[in-house]
Write a protein that holds these residues in place. Structure first.
Motif, PDB file in Angstrom:
ATOM      1  N   TYR A 125      37.073  45.047  32.807  1.00  0.00           N
ATOM      2  CA  TYR A 125      38.323  45.260  33.987  1.00  0.00           C
ATOM      3  C   TYR A 125      38.559  44.023  34.552  1.00  0.00           C
ATOM      4  N   MET A 126      37.502  43.031  34.774  1.00  0.00           N
ATOM      5  CA  MET A 126      37.645  41.742  35.584  1.00  0.00           C
ATOM      6  C   MET A 126      38.274  40.896  34.704  1.00  0.00           C
ATOM      7  N   ALA A 127      38.211  40.758  33.605  1.00  0.00           N
ATOM      8  CA  ALA A 127      39.191  40.045  32.574  1.00  0.00           C
ATOM      9  C   ALA A 127      40.372  40.416  32.525  1.00  0.00           C
ATOM     10  N   ASN A 128      40.575  41.720  32.392  1.00  0.00           N
ATOM     11  CA  ASN A 128      41.997  42.306  32.366  1.00  0.00           C
ATOM     12  C   ASN A 128      42.806  42.094  33.477  1.00  0.00           C
ATOM     13  N   GLN A 129      42.104  42.007  34.506  1.00  0.00           N
ATOM     14  CA  GLN A 129      42.938  41.800  35.966  1.00  0.00           C
ATOM     15  C   GLN A 129      43.311  40.292  36.183  1.00  0.00           C
ATOM     16  N   ILE A 130      42.422  39.428  35.417  1.00  0.00           N
ATOM     17  CA  ILE A 130      42.837  38.084  35.270  1.00  0.00           C
ATOM     18  C   ILE A 130      44.095  37.917  34.421  1.00  0.00           C
ATOM     19  N   GLY A 131      43.944  38.487  33.312  1.00  0.00           N
ATOM     20  CA  GLY A 131      44.769  38.556  32.444  1.00  0.00           C
ATOM     21  C   GLY A 131      46.368  39.166  33.205  1.00  0.00           C
ATOM     22  N   LYS A 132      46.485  40.122  33.808  1.00  0.00           N
ATOM     23  CA  LYS A 132      47.513  40.794  34.486  1.00  0.00           C
ATOM     24  C   LYS A 132      48.033  39.684  35.554  1.00  0.00           C
ATOM     25  N   PHE A 133      47.095  38.873  36.363  1.00  0.00           N
ATOM     26  CA  PHE A 133      47.758  37.989  37.101  1.00  0.00           C
ATOM     27  C   PHE A 133      48.721  36.727  36.103  1.00  0.00           C
ATOM     28  N   PHE A 134      48.178  36.463  35.034  1.00  0.00           N
ATOM     29  CA  PHE A 134      48.749  35.415  34.241  1.00  0.00           C
ATOM     30  C   PHE A 134      49.945  36.006  33.371  1.00  0.00           C
ATOM     31  N   GLN A 135      50.073  37.216  33.377  1.00  0.00           N
ATOM     32  CA  GLN A 135      50.839  37.961  32.192  1.00  0.00           C
ATOM     33  C   GLN A 135      52.481  37.538  32.463  1.00  0.00           C
ATOM     34  N   SER A 136      52.862  37.502  33.765  1.00  0.00           N
ATOM     35  CA  SER A 136      54.070  37.082  34.004  1.00  0.00           C
ATOM     36  C   SER A 136      54.604  35.520  33.330  1.00  0.00           C
ATOM     37  N   GLN A 137      53.545  34.801  33.152  1.00  0.00           N
ATOM     38  CA  GLN A 137      53.943  33.431  32.742  1.00  0.00           C
ATOM     39  C   GLN A 137      54.239  33.421  31.283  1.00  0.00           C
ATOM     40  N   GLY A 138      53.952  34.471  30.414  1.00  0.00           N
ATOM     41  CA  GLY A 138      54.036  34.719  28.884  1.00  0.00           C
ATOM     42  C   GLY A 138      52.820  34.119  28.298  1.00  0.00           C
ATOM     43  N   HIS A 139      52.724  34.515  26.877  1.00  0.00           N
ATOM     44  CA  HIS A 139      51.551  34.333  26.168  1.00  0.00           C
ATOM     45  C   HIS A 139      51.322  32.921  26.113  1.00  0.00           C
ATOM     46  N   ASP A 140      52.066  31.778  25.987  1.00  0.00           N
ATOM     47  CA  ASP A 140      51.806  30.507  25.767  1.00  0.00           C
ATOM     48  C   ASP A 140      51.059  29.775  27.182  1.00  0.00           C
ATOM     49  N   LYS A 141      51.467  30.309  28.111  1.00  0.00           N
ATOM     50  CA  LYS A 141      50.709  29.888  29.461  1.00  0.00           C
ATOM     51  C   LYS A 141      49.845  30.642  29.644  1.00  0.00           C
ATOM     52  N   ALA A 142      49.911  32.023  29.516  1.00  0.00           N
ATOM     53  CA  ALA A 142      48.886  32.765  30.158  1.00  0.00           C
ATOM     54  C   ALA A 142      47.546  32.638  29.256  1.00  0.00           C
ATOM     55  N   VAL A 143      47.429  32.644  27.979  1.00  0.00           N
ATOM     56  CA  VAL A 143      46.185  32.428  27.466  1.00  0.00           C
ATOM     57  C   VAL A 143      45.360  31.094  27.664  1.00  0.00           C
ATOM     58  N   PRO A 144      45.753  30.070  27.874  1.00  0.00           N
ATOM     59  CA  PRO A 144      45.097  28.853  28.551  1.00  0.00           C
ATOM     60  C   PRO A 144      44.857  29.223  30.026  1.00  0.00           C
ATOM     61  N   GLY A 145      45.543  29.601  30.692  1.00  0.00           N
ATOM     62  CA  GLY A 145      45.103  30.121  32.061  1.00  0.00           C
ATOM     63  C   GLY A 145      43.984  31.025  32.062  1.00  0.00           C
ATOM     64  N   ILE A 146      44.147  32.052  31.610  1.00  0.00           N
ATOM     65  CA  ILE A 146      43.000  32.910  31.458  1.00  0.00           C
ATOM     66  C   ILE A 146      41.931  32.407  31.218  1.00  0.00           C
ATOM     67  N   ALA A 147      41.892  31.645  30.016  1.00  0.00           N
ATOM     68  CA  ALA A 147      40.583  30.946  29.443  1.00  0.00           C
ATOM     69  C   ALA A 147      39.988  29.712  30.516  1.00  0.00           C
ATOM     70  N   GLU A 148      40.801  29.084  30.911  1.00  0.00           N
ATOM     71  CA  GLU A 148      40.362  28.230  31.868  1.00  0.00           C
ATOM     72  C   GLU A 148      39.881  28.938  33.267  1.00  0.00           C
ATOM     73  N   HIS A 149      40.448  29.997  33.821  1.00  0.00           N
ATOM     74  CA  HIS A 149      39.800  30.691  34.678  1.00  0.00           C
ATOM     75  C   HIS A 149      38.475  31.310  34.531  1.00  0.00           C
ATOM     76  N   ILE A 150      38.176  31.716  33.383  1.00  0.00           N
ATOM     77  CA  ILE A 150      36.911  32.390  32.922  1.00  0.00           C
ATOM     78  C   ILE A 150      35.840  31.169  32.625  1.00  0.00           C
ATOM     79  N   LYS A 151      36.434  30.123  32.345  1.00  0.00           N
ATOM     80  CA  LYS A 151      35.478  28.828  32.097  1.00  0.00           C
ATOM     81  C   LYS A 151      34.906  28.391  33.523  1.00  0.00           C
ATOM     82  N   LYS A 152      35.945  28.572  34.477  1.00  0.00           N
ATOM     83  CA  LYS A 152      35.551  27.558  35.585  1.00  0.00           C
ATOM     84  C   LYS A 152      34.751  28.559  36.450  1.00  0.00           C
TER      85      LYS A 152
END
Length: 70
Positions: free
Chosen positions: A8-35
């Motif tokens: 649930y938490m990971a998908n919520q992060i994904g929803k936040f970045f979703q509007s940026q498109g796949h190429d920007k969302a994936v690194p954004g999600i990864a960075e958030h989870i890493k940090k």
């Protein structure tokens, strides 16, 4: 923390970045989870991913794969 809660938490992060498109969302999600995720949380979500990753949004799945390889 239960896998359902982590999904649930990971998908919520994904929803936040979703509007940026796949190429920007994936690194954004990864960075958030890493940090911001505790190493135990990351270990648990990676275990879920290895077990098939059911319930994870595609961008989140890609971000986790990226993190796992790093």
């Amino acid at each position: 923390m239960s896998p359902d809660r982590l999904i649930y938490m990971a998908n919520q992060i994904g929803k936040f970045f979703q509007s940026q498109g796949h190429d920007k969302a994936v690194p954004g999600i990864a960075e958030h989870i890493k940090k911001f995720w505790d190493p135990r949380m990351r270990k648990a979500i990676f275990a879920h991913l290895d077990a098939g990753g059911s319930g994870l949004d595609p961008n989140v799945r890609d971000a986790l794969e990226t993190l796992k390889q790093a």
